[in-house]
Design an enzyme around this catalytic site. Structure first.
Site, PDB file in Angstrom:
ATOM      1  N   ASP A  13       0.991  -0.758  -2.033  1.00  0.00           N
ATOM      2  CA  ASP A  13      -0.163  -1.730  -2.255  1.00  0.00           C
ATOM      3  C   ASP A  13       0.463  -2.766  -3.438  1.00  0.00           C
ATOM      4  O   ASP A  13       0.363  -3.942  -3.104  1.00  0.00           O
ATOM      5  CB  ASP A  13      -1.418  -1.389  -3.081  1.00  0.00           C
ATOM      6  CG  ASP A  13      -2.324  -0.699  -2.088  1.00  0.00           C
ATOM      7  OD1 ASP A  13      -1.952  -0.663  -0.806  1.00  0.00           O
ATOM      8  OD2 ASP A  13      -3.216   0.202  -2.322  1.00  0.00           O
ATOM      9  N   ASP A  36       8.945  -5.907  -3.589  1.00  0.00           N
ATOM     10  CA  ASP A  36       9.764  -4.958  -2.623  1.00  0.00           C
ATOM     11  C   ASP A  36      10.345  -3.812  -3.633  1.00  0.00           C
ATOM     12  O   ASP A  36      11.369  -4.134  -4.167  1.00  0.00           O
ATOM     13  CB  ASP A  36      10.684  -5.747  -1.730  1.00  0.00           C
ATOM     14  CG  ASP A  36      11.368  -4.746  -0.676  1.00  0.00           C
ATOM     15  OD1 ASP A  36      11.043  -3.645  -0.930  1.00  0.00           O
ATOM     16  OD2 ASP A  36      11.829  -5.295   0.243  1.00  0.00           O
ATOM     17  N   GLN A  37       9.947  -2.733  -3.234  1.00  0.00           N
ATOM     18  CA  GLN A  37      10.413  -1.573  -4.096  1.00  0.00           C
ATOM     19  C   GLN A  37      11.940  -1.344  -3.741  1.00  0.00           C
ATOM     20  O   GLN A  37      12.345  -0.768  -4.703  1.00  0.00           O
ATOM     21  CB  GLN A  37       9.635  -0.385  -4.084  1.00  0.00           C
ATOM     22  CG  GLN A  37      10.170   1.008  -4.671  1.00  0.00           C
ATOM     23  CD  GLN A  37       9.264   2.285  -4.342  1.00  0.00           C
ATOM     24  OE1 GLN A  37       8.290   2.139  -3.346  1.00  0.00           O
ATOM     25  NE2 GLN A  37       9.708   3.237  -5.037  1.00  0.00           N
ATOM     26  N   ASP A  60       4.386   6.044  -6.392  1.00  0.00           N
ATOM     27  CA  ASP A  60       3.706   6.337  -5.364  1.00  0.00           C
ATOM     28  C   ASP A  60       4.006   5.331  -4.176  1.00  0.00           C
ATOM     29  O   ASP A  60       3.219   4.619  -3.618  1.00  0.00           O
ATOM     30  CB  ASP A  60       1.908   6.446  -5.555  1.00  0.00           C
ATOM     31  CG  ASP A  60       1.255   6.907  -4.221  1.00  0.00           C
ATOM     32  OD1 ASP A  60       2.090   7.525  -3.625  1.00  0.00           O
ATOM     33  OD2 ASP A  60       0.265   7.022  -4.294  1.00  0.00           O
ATOM     34  N   HIS A  63       7.563   6.083  -0.483  1.00  0.00           N
ATOM     35  CA  HIS A  63       7.900   7.595   0.067  1.00  0.00           C
ATOM     36  C   HIS A  63       9.515   7.690   0.622  1.00  0.00           C
ATOM     37  O   HIS A  63       9.905   8.624   1.420  1.00  0.00           O
ATOM     38  CB  HIS A  63       6.993   7.681   0.957  1.00  0.00           C
ATOM     39  CG  HIS A  63       5.709   7.777   0.228  1.00  0.00           C
ATOM     40  ND1 HIS A  63       5.256   8.482  -0.594  1.00  0.00           N
ATOM     41  CD2 HIS A  63       4.544   6.962   0.343  1.00  0.00           C
ATOM     42  CE1 HIS A  63       3.960   8.329  -1.358  1.00  0.00           C
ATOM     43  NE2 HIS A  63       3.685   7.340  -0.580  1.00  0.00           N
ATOM     44  N   GLU A  88       5.543  10.612  -6.373  1.00  0.00           N
ATOM     45  CA  GLU A  88       4.323  11.169  -5.192  1.00  0.00           C
ATOM     46  C   GLU A  88       4.874  11.275  -3.796  1.00  0.00           C
ATOM     47  O   GLU A  88       5.776  10.380  -3.337  1.00  0.00           O
ATOM     48  CB  GLU A  88       3.350  10.050  -5.151  1.00  0.00           C
ATOM     49  CG  GLU A  88       2.488  10.234  -6.476  1.00  0.00           C
ATOM     50  CD  GLU A  88       1.318  11.274  -6.306  1.00  0.00           C
ATOM     51  OE1 GLU A  88       0.958  11.751  -5.228  1.00  0.00           O
ATOM     52  OE2 GLU A  88       0.847  12.078  -7.410  1.00  0.00           O
ATOM     53  N   ASP A  89       4.495  12.310  -3.133  1.00  0.00           N
ATOM     54  CA  ASP A  89       4.757  12.556  -1.528  1.00  0.00           C
ATOM     55  C   ASP A  89       6.257  11.929  -1.185  1.00  0.00           C
ATOM     56  O   ASP A  89       6.490  11.005  -0.703  1.00  0.00           O
ATOM     57  CB  ASP A  89       3.894  11.419  -0.744  1.00  0.00           C
ATOM     58  CG  ASP A  89       2.311  11.603  -1.197  1.00  0.00           C
ATOM     59  OD1 ASP A  89       2.207  12.947  -1.295  1.00  0.00           O
ATOM     60  OD2 ASP A  89       1.672  10.905  -1.263  1.00  0.00           O
TER      61      ASP A  89
END
Length: 92
Positions: A13, A36-37, A60, A63, A88-89
């Site tokens: 998000d 933007d990661q 998170d 992924h 996470e994940d």
């Protein structure tokens, strides 16, 4: 007394691809960053803006293993000694 800790949590998000890079302050202690990661420049800006002194980072985000490695390499140095970095994940 009440203890305080400082942390960073980010997820899809907050780092949605194609979203304009920006930040929004919510009060004294909360800032929401958009970007933007997978973009090293976004993470570099985030690291410079926050500086060091975090106790926890929760990733998170996308992924995607490449994005997670980039995020870890750019943000892990912000942690205090004994700080925690949570992914996470992985590969979901």
């Amino acid at each position: 007394g009440q203890e305080e800790f400082y942390g960073l949590g980010y997820g899809t998000d907050y780092f949605a691809k194609g979203q304009q890079d920006s930040k929004i302050k919510y009060g004294e202690k909360t800032t929401l960053y958009y970007g933007d990661q997978s973009d090293q420049n976004v993470l570099k800006y985030l690291a410079q803006d926050i500086g060091q002194g975090l106790d926890v980072i929760i990733d998170d985000g996308s992924h995607d293993p490449e994005d997670q490695i980039l995020g870890f390499n750019m943000l892990f140095p912000l942690l205090n000694d004994g700080g925690v970095y949570i992914l996470e994940d992985i590969e979901t």
